[in-house]
Design an enzyme around this catalytic site. Sequence first.
Site, PDB file in Angstrom:
ATOM      1  N   ARG A 221       0.856  -1.188   0.000  1.00  0.00           N
ATOM      2  CA  ARG A 221       0.000   0.000   0.000  1.00  0.00           C
ATOM      3  C   ARG A 221       0.892   1.237   0.000  1.00  0.00           C
ATOM      4  O   ARG A 221       1.901   1.281   0.739  1.00  0.00           O
ATOM      5  CB  ARG A 221      -0.916   0.031   1.241  1.00  0.00           C
ATOM      6  CG  ARG A 221      -2.113  -0.889   1.162  1.00  0.00           C
ATOM      7  CD  ARG A 221      -3.135  -0.431   0.099  1.00  0.00           C
ATOM      8  NE  ARG A 221      -4.304  -1.300   0.019  1.00  0.00           N
ATOM      9  CZ  ARG A 221      -4.450  -2.330  -0.820  1.00  0.00           C
ATOM     10  NH1 ARG A 221      -3.490  -2.633  -1.664  1.00  0.00           N
ATOM     11  NH2 ARG A 221      -5.561  -3.039  -0.833  1.00  0.00           N
ATOM     12  N   HIS A 269      -1.751  -0.281  -9.982  1.00  0.00           N
ATOM     13  CA  HIS A 269      -2.377  -1.102  -8.935  1.00  0.00           C
ATOM     14  C   HIS A 269      -3.027  -2.370  -9.508  1.00  0.00           C
ATOM     15  O   HIS A 269      -4.253  -2.530  -9.461  1.00  0.00           O
ATOM     16  CB  HIS A 269      -3.411  -0.283  -8.129  1.00  0.00           C
ATOM     17  CG  HIS A 269      -3.769  -0.963  -6.830  1.00  0.00           C
ATOM     18  ND1 HIS A 269      -4.335  -0.315  -5.772  1.00  0.00           N
ATOM     19  CD2 HIS A 269      -3.619  -2.263  -6.409  1.00  0.00           C
ATOM     20  CE1 HIS A 269      -4.542  -1.162  -4.777  1.00  0.00           C
ATOM     21  NE2 HIS A 269      -4.114  -2.346  -5.146  1.00  0.00           N
TER      22      HIS A 269
HETATM   23  P1  NDP Z   1      -1.598 -10.754   5.246  1.00  0.00           P
HETATM   24  O1  NDP Z   1      -2.571 -10.069   6.110  1.00  0.00           O
HETATM   25  O2  NDP Z   1      -1.756 -12.192   4.953  1.00  0.00           O
HETATM   26  O3  NDP Z   1      -0.118 -10.567   5.843  1.00  0.00           O
HETATM   27  C1  NDP Z   1       0.336  -9.340   6.315  1.00  0.00           C
HETATM   28  C2  NDP Z   1       1.793  -9.491   6.724  1.00  0.00           C
HETATM   29  O4  NDP Z   1       2.271  -8.211   7.166  1.00  0.00           O
HETATM   30  C3  NDP Z   1       1.979 -10.458   7.871  1.00  0.00           C
HETATM   31  O5  NDP Z   1       3.166 -11.187   7.720  1.00  0.00           O
HETATM   32  C4  NDP Z   1       2.102  -9.520   9.087  1.00  0.00           C
HETATM   33  O6  NDP Z   1       2.869 -10.024  10.138  1.00  0.00           O
HETATM   34  C5  NDP Z   1       2.814  -8.345   8.473  1.00  0.00           C
HETATM   35  N1  NDP Z   1       2.575  -7.140   9.253  1.00  0.00           N
HETATM   36  C6  NDP Z   1       1.403  -6.515   9.490  1.00  0.00           C
HETATM   37  N2  NDP Z   1       1.575  -5.452  10.297  1.00  0.00           N
HETATM   38  C7  NDP Z   1       2.898  -5.417  10.575  1.00  0.00           C
HETATM   39  C8  NDP Z   1       3.701  -4.566  11.357  1.00  0.00           C
HETATM   40  N3  NDP Z   1       3.190  -3.523  12.024  1.00  0.00           N
HETATM   41  N4  NDP Z   1       5.026  -4.828  11.437  1.00  0.00           N
HETATM   42  C9  NDP Z   1       5.559  -5.883  10.786  1.00  0.00           C
HETATM   43  N5  NDP Z   1       4.850  -6.728  10.008  1.00  0.00           N
HETATM   44  C10 NDP Z   1       3.536  -6.496   9.917  1.00  0.00           C
HETATM   45  O7  NDP Z   1      -1.548  -9.903   3.901  1.00  0.00           O
HETATM   46  P2  NDP Z   1      -1.235 -10.409   2.410  1.00  0.00           P
HETATM   47  O8  NDP Z   1       0.115 -11.041   2.378  1.00  0.00           O
HETATM   48  O9  NDP Z   1      -2.357 -11.177   1.873  1.00  0.00           O
HETATM   49  O10 NDP Z   1      -1.226  -9.011   1.635  1.00  0.00           O
HETATM   50  C11 NDP Z   1      -0.389  -7.945   2.040  1.00  0.00           C
HETATM   51  C12 NDP Z   1      -0.925  -6.657   1.473  1.00  0.00           C
HETATM   52  O11 NDP Z   1      -0.703  -6.603   0.070  1.00  0.00           O
HETATM   53  C13 NDP Z   1      -2.436  -6.464   1.606  1.00  0.00           C
HETATM   54  O12 NDP Z   1      -2.800  -6.013   2.885  1.00  0.00           O
HETATM   55  C14 NDP Z   1      -2.716  -5.420   0.548  1.00  0.00           C
HETATM   56  O13 NDP Z   1      -2.608  -4.128   1.112  1.00  0.00           O
HETATM   57  C15 NDP Z   1      -1.598  -5.638  -0.471  1.00  0.00           C
HETATM   58  N6  NDP Z   1      -2.117  -6.133  -1.741  1.00  0.00           N
HETATM   59  C16 NDP Z   1      -1.788  -5.448  -2.872  1.00  0.00           C
HETATM   60  C17 NDP Z   1      -2.232  -5.872  -4.091  1.00  0.00           C
HETATM   61  C18 NDP Z   1      -1.826  -5.167  -5.336  1.00  0.00           C
HETATM   62  O14 NDP Z   1      -2.360  -5.458  -6.399  1.00  0.00           O
HETATM   63  N7  NDP Z   1      -0.882  -4.245  -5.275  1.00  0.00           N
HETATM   64  C19 NDP Z   1      -3.099  -7.061  -4.221  1.00  0.00           C
HETATM   65  C20 NDP Z   1      -3.361  -7.720  -2.969  1.00  0.00           C
HETATM   66  C21 NDP Z   1      -2.883  -7.260  -1.782  1.00  0.00           C
HETATM   67  P3  NDP Z   1       2.402 -11.320  10.993  1.00  0.00           P
HETATM   68  O15 NDP Z   1       2.517 -12.479  10.018  1.00  0.00           O
HETATM   69  O16 NDP Z   1       3.373 -11.402  12.074  1.00  0.00           O
HETATM   70  O17 NDP Z   1       0.979 -11.073  11.395  1.00  0.00           O
END
Ligand code: NDP
Length: 306
Positions: A221, A269
């Site tokens: 994002r 995007h």
């Molecule tokens: P998930 O919710 O499965 O995973 C999020 C990851 O981020 C987890 O490993 C989590 O850690 C980590 N995380 C969250 N908050 C923090 C923090 N404060 N500090 C460190 N690590 C953190 O998300 P996805 O992998 O499915 O997707 C990630 C993002 O990609 C989505 O939220 C979306 O915004 C973006 N996206 C973009 C797309 C595009 O076309 N550009 C398409 C789809 C998604 P932990 O495992 O420890 O909880």
Amino acid sequence: MIPVVFHSKLDDPTAWEAALRAHLPEVDFRVDGPPEGVVAALVWKPPAGFFAPFRDLKLVVNLGAGVDSLVGRDDLPPLPIARLNDPGMVALMRSYILWAVTRYARDFHLFERARRAREWRYIHPRPLASHRVTILGLGELGTPAAEALAGMGYTVTGWARSAKAIPGVRCLHGRAGLEQALAETDTLVVLLPLTPDTRGLLGARELALLPRGAKLINAGRGPVIDEPALLAALGSGQVGEATLDVFETSPLPPGHPFWGMENVFITPHLASITVPEAAAQDVAESIRRVMRGQAPLHQVDAGRGY
Ligand code: NDP
């Protein structure tokens, strides 16, 4: 019948209706119909006040992985929120990350420029293992991307909120882990969700920890990276190149300075999208589960923000 409402300016309701009906034949799929009896809302960025008329709602399905446009709003009823998660979405994101990392690691971005200048520019290839990739975010999308990069031979570090163990990937967490990872990175990949904790996570101070000239790929994002800091880092050469799929403002305004920077590759995007045919089975199952009083699949933790 099971009444379901659909709202998205990006997704095709006809395709979603057909895909959902294949797994939930009793669905009453409404795009504009009456709100009475609607048990599930399939939405992508619904307008403010959207949920108010739906008094029988049991489930909100976000038509994508990133739920930042839903969880922060104050008009959302206290209901389970499910995100989408399907193999097609994972495969598309993996392909985007592998392409973007490889474009830098194999100097293809330099050959694109040389080609435009009709220049035969030989740069001796380096082993992939000498290229250090860090992925911030080891979730449903980040973990398969990290595994694929490691499988190709890159030296991969992953960083998440909690401790992880992924074969072939050095996994770090916490603030110290972030700083260590940034300092040892040739290409930084951002696959974090946007939450109050991650907004502006990468500012001038964090970008300065990267080795000078490091590459950056943001498919998570836009607001996770402080945009003025990134512009300054790209201008000074602290960040050598960036591939950006997401931005502070989307669509990126025509006059935005990123458009004028040769070292910024822009995609609109679409690093990954939802494929209704692949996601509908889980959505149907989630609807069935909430009607039985159970939790849906891929439930989001609204308090955590992802
Ligand atoms: P998930 O919710 O499965 O995973 C999020 C990851 O981020 C987890 O490993 C989590 O850690 C980590 N995380 C969250 N908050 C923090 C923090 N404060 N500090 C460190 N690590 C953190 O998300 P996805 O992998 O499915 O997707 C990630 C993002 O990609 C989505 O939220 C979306 O915004 C973006 N996206 C973009 C797309 C595009 O076309 N550009 C398409 C789809 C998604 P932990 O495992 O420890 O909880």
